[in-house]
Design a protein around this motif. Structure first.
Motif, mmCIF file in Angstrom:
data_model
loop_
_atom_site.group_PDB
_atom_site.id
_atom_site.type_symbol
_atom_site.label_atom_id
_atom_site.label_comp_id
_atom_site.label_asym_id
_atom_site.label_seq_id
_atom_site.Cartn_x
_atom_site.Cartn_y
_atom_site.Cartn_z
ATOM 1 N N TYR A 128 35.158 39.709 34.033
ATOM 2 C CA TYR A 128 34.368 39.171 33.607
ATOM 3 C C TYR A 128 33.384 40.242 32.987
ATOM 4 O O TYR A 128 32.403 41.249 33.664
ATOM 5 C CB TYR A 128 33.719 37.959 34.009
ATOM 6 N N ALA B 20 32.449 42.021 36.459
ATOM 7 C CA ALA B 20 32.143 41.612 37.600
ATOM 8 C C ALA B 20 33.691 41.235 37.586
ATOM 9 O O ALA B 20 34.254 40.418 37.295
ATOM 10 C CB ALA B 20 31.050 39.849 38.087
ATOM 11 N N ALA B 21 34.063 40.497 38.809
ATOM 12 C CA ALA B 21 35.629 40.298 39.360
ATOM 13 C C ALA B 21 35.710 39.296 40.729
ATOM 14 O O ALA B 21 34.427 39.496 41.115
ATOM 15 C CB ALA B 21 36.341 40.695 39.245
ATOM 16 N N TRP B 22 36.470 39.280 40.725
ATOM 17 C CA TRP B 22 36.640 38.190 42.185
ATOM 18 C C TRP B 22 36.734 39.710 42.864
ATOM 19 O O TRP B 22 38.066 40.104 42.729
ATOM 20 C CB TRP B 22 37.441 36.593 41.864
ATOM 21 N N ALA C 32 32.475 37.119 45.075
ATOM 22 C CA ALA C 32 32.771 37.322 43.340
ATOM 23 C C ALA C 32 31.897 39.287 43.664
ATOM 24 O O ALA C 32 31.119 39.281 44.045
ATOM 25 C CB ALA C 32 31.518 36.823 42.999
#
Lengths: 110, 119
Positions: free
Chosen positions: A35, A90-92, A99
């Motif tokens: 994201y 961003a990412a998990w 996150a």
């Protein structure tokens, strides 16, 4: 110290195309969606790109995202002065169960 | 329209606690998770944890385990984040943001609340 790595700065002139990179690992970018967020000075972040390359309603098609392996990129074409902002990926992270964010790239429109 | 309105800005002494609130409106309160994320000049964005308004289940980042508590009040559609044993490096902008479980898809954000920890 950020889990995802971004260049601290980027710049371009009006009308140019600029790309911002985001590098991660197999436990985050390599296995989940990326994201991108835009943060204008003094404001909260705004979701710019969802699920690697999807633009939420209202985001101009000048913004595009892509992902390959453990890296992702945000491209901004037809650069405009109002694009001057900080951009974050961003990412998990499946290993950390959190996150994770990039350190941010400050975009300057010359 | 979806809104997350935060309150609770504070100046706190080291060792104290702070409780930040996040009033949700414009959508079905129990349909989306709420994440808490903080931003500092030095550390950038840090994800603190998530709460499911439907039932109140929480998951905290290991870094904040034991110091953070996230709760919700369904009658007022308000979420709360309490951080205890404050240190100077907890000085940050604290955001609530709407999303889902297991990804970094945050579609709406509160305006952010500044918490300053100083003796």
């Amino acid at each position: 110290q950020s889990v995802l790595t971004q260049p601290p700065s980027a710049s371009g002139t009006p009308g140019q195309r600029v790309t911002i990179s985001c590098s991660g690992s197999s436990s985050n970018i390599g296995s989940t969606f990326v994201y991108w967020y835009q943060q204008l000075p003094g404001t909260a972040p705004k979701l710019l790109i969802s699920r690697n390359n999807q633009r939420p309603s209202g985001v101009p098609d000048r913004f595009s995202g892509s992902k390959s392996g453990t890296s992702a990129s945000l491209a901004i074409s037809g650069l405009r002065s109002e694009d001057e902002a900080d951009y974050y990926c961003a990412a998990w992270d499946d290993s950390l169960s959190v996150a994770v964010f990039g350190g941010g790239t400050q975009l300057t429109v010359l | 329209q979806v809104q997350l309105v935060q309150s609770g800005a504070a100046v706190k002494k080291p060792g104290a606690s702070v409780k930040v609130s996040c009033k949700a409106s414009g959508y079905t309160f129990t349909s989306h998770y709420i994440h808490w994320v903080r931003q500092t000049p030095g550390q950038g964005f840090e994800w603190m944890g998530i709460i499911n308004p439907d039932g109140g289940n929480t998951h905290y980042a290991q870094k904040f385990q034991g110091r953070v508590t996230m709760t919700r009040d369904t009658s007022t559609t308000t979420l709360y984040m309490e951080l205890s044993s404050l240190r100077s490096d907890d000085t940050a902008l604290y955001y609530c943001t709407r999303g889902y479980s297991g990804n970094a898809d945050f579609d709406y954000w509160g305006q952010g609340i500044l918490v300053t920890v100083s003796s």
